[in-house]
Design a protein around this motif. Structure first.
Motif, mmCIF file in Angstrom:
data_model
loop_
_atom_site.group_PDB
_atom_site.id
_atom_site.type_symbol
_atom_site.label_atom_id
_atom_site.label_comp_id
_atom_site.label_asym_id
_atom_site.label_seq_id
_atom_site.Cartn_x
_atom_site.Cartn_y
_atom_site.Cartn_z
ATOM 1 N N ALA A 93 0.829 -1.213 0.000
ATOM 2 C CA ALA A 93 0.000 0.000 0.000
ATOM 3 C C ALA A 93 0.862 1.260 0.000
ATOM 4 O O ALA A 93 0.598 2.206 -0.763
ATOM 5 C CB ALA A 93 -0.927 0.001 1.211
ATOM 6 N N GLY A 94 1.888 1.284 0.834
ATOM 7 C CA GLY A 94 2.738 2.480 0.906
ATOM 8 C C GLY A 94 3.445 2.774 -0.405
ATOM 9 O O GLY A 94 3.421 3.902 -0.907
ATOM 10 N N TRP A 95 4.060 1.751 -0.962
ATOM 11 C CA TRP A 95 4.769 1.923 -2.226
ATOM 12 C C TRP A 95 3.772 2.151 -3.353
ATOM 13 O O TRP A 95 4.047 2.872 -4.307
ATOM 14 C CB TRP A 95 5.628 0.703 -2.490
ATOM 15 C CG TRP A 95 6.649 0.830 -3.574
ATOM 16 C CD1 TRP A 95 6.802 1.845 -4.476
ATOM 17 C CD2 TRP A 95 7.665 -0.117 -3.865
ATOM 18 N NE1 TRP A 95 7.848 1.579 -5.317
ATOM 19 C CE2 TRP A 95 8.399 0.376 -4.952
ATOM 20 C CE3 TRP A 95 8.023 -1.337 -3.313
ATOM 21 C CZ2 TRP A 95 9.477 -0.319 -5.506
ATOM 22 C CZ3 TRP A 95 9.092 -2.017 -3.860
ATOM 23 C CH2 TRP A 95 9.810 -1.513 -4.941
ATOM 24 N N GLY A 96 2.587 1.543 -3.235
ATOM 25 C CA GLY A 96 1.547 1.722 -4.241
ATOM 26 C C GLY A 96 1.101 3.165 -4.371
ATOM 27 O O GLY A 96 0.797 3.640 -5.469
ATOM 28 N N ILE A 97 1.092 3.884 -3.243
ATOM 29 C CA ILE A 97 0.744 5.311 -3.292
ATOM 30 C C ILE A 97 1.789 6.072 -4.114
ATOM 31 O O ILE A 97 1.451 6.889 -4.970
ATOM 32 C CB ILE A 97 0.631 5.884 -1.866
ATOM 33 C CG1 ILE A 97 -0.585 5.288 -1.158
ATOM 34 C CG2 ILE A 97 0.553 7.408 -1.890
ATOM 35 C CD1 ILE A 97 -0.630 5.581 0.331
ATOM 36 N N GLY A 98 3.055 5.767 -3.869
ATOM 37 C CA GLY A 98 4.120 6.407 -4.649
ATOM 38 C C GLY A 98 4.059 6.028 -6.121
ATOM 39 O O GLY A 98 4.276 6.859 -7.003
ATOM 40 N N ALA A 100 1.363 5.157 -7.787
ATOM 41 C CA ALA A 100 0.201 5.849 -8.371
ATOM 42 C C ALA A 100 0.535 7.310 -8.665
ATOM 43 O O ALA A 100 0.151 7.850 -9.717
ATOM 44 C CB ALA A 100 -0.991 5.754 -7.435
ATOM 45 N N ALA A 101 1.267 7.948 -7.751
ATOM 46 C CA ALA A 101 1.669 9.333 -7.990
ATOM 47 C C ALA A 101 2.603 9.427 -9.195
ATOM 48 O O ALA A 101 2.497 10.359 -10.009
ATOM 49 C CB ALA A 101 2.347 9.905 -6.747
#
Length: 127
Positions: A93-98, A100-101
């Motif tokens: 989830a954490g890396w997924g946010i990055g 996605a950005a």
């Protein structure tokens, strides 16, 4: 024993050809490669922008592959340890946010319009 070499000369004479000047004229711009198409300034800027965007897309694809490989290994580690709680959710989830950005920056980038630029310039003038 020494070997003497004699210069090889061509028997073909080009009487109609202009003489070749070995000195390069400094006033002539030779920076453009004759094999490349001649581009006008706007087309060159468009070409540079296209190259930049293609590089950004390639970098994103590399980022995506690394994300999938690393997080896939974390899921395999989780499965092999027999842990009940799915702890890989946090790095995914954490890396997924990055990620996605990064995707938004590459594929959905909003270039400011001239109206927006002039509006922002007016706002900065009247601070």
């Amino acid at each position: 024993m020494t070997v003497h070499q004699t210069p090889v000369t061509s028997s073909v004479h080009l009487s109609t050809a202009a003489p070749v000047d070995p000195v390069v004229d400094p006033m002539v711009d030779r920076s453009a490669d004759s094999t490349k198409p001649d581009r006008t300034q706007p087309e060159t800027a468009l070409h540079d922008e296209a190259v930049r965007r293609l590089k950004e897309k390639a970098e994103f694809r590399i980022h995506l592959v690394i994300y999938a490989l690393v997080n896939g290994m974390l899921v395999i580690i989780w499965a092999m340890t027999g842990a009940n709680f799915f702890w890989p959710v946090f790095p995914i989830a954490g890396w997924g946010i990055g990620l996605a950005a990064h995707a938004m920056d590459v594929y959905w980038k909003h270039e400011p319009t001239e109206t927006e630029i002039s509006s922002e310039m007016d706002r900065l003038r009247h601070r």
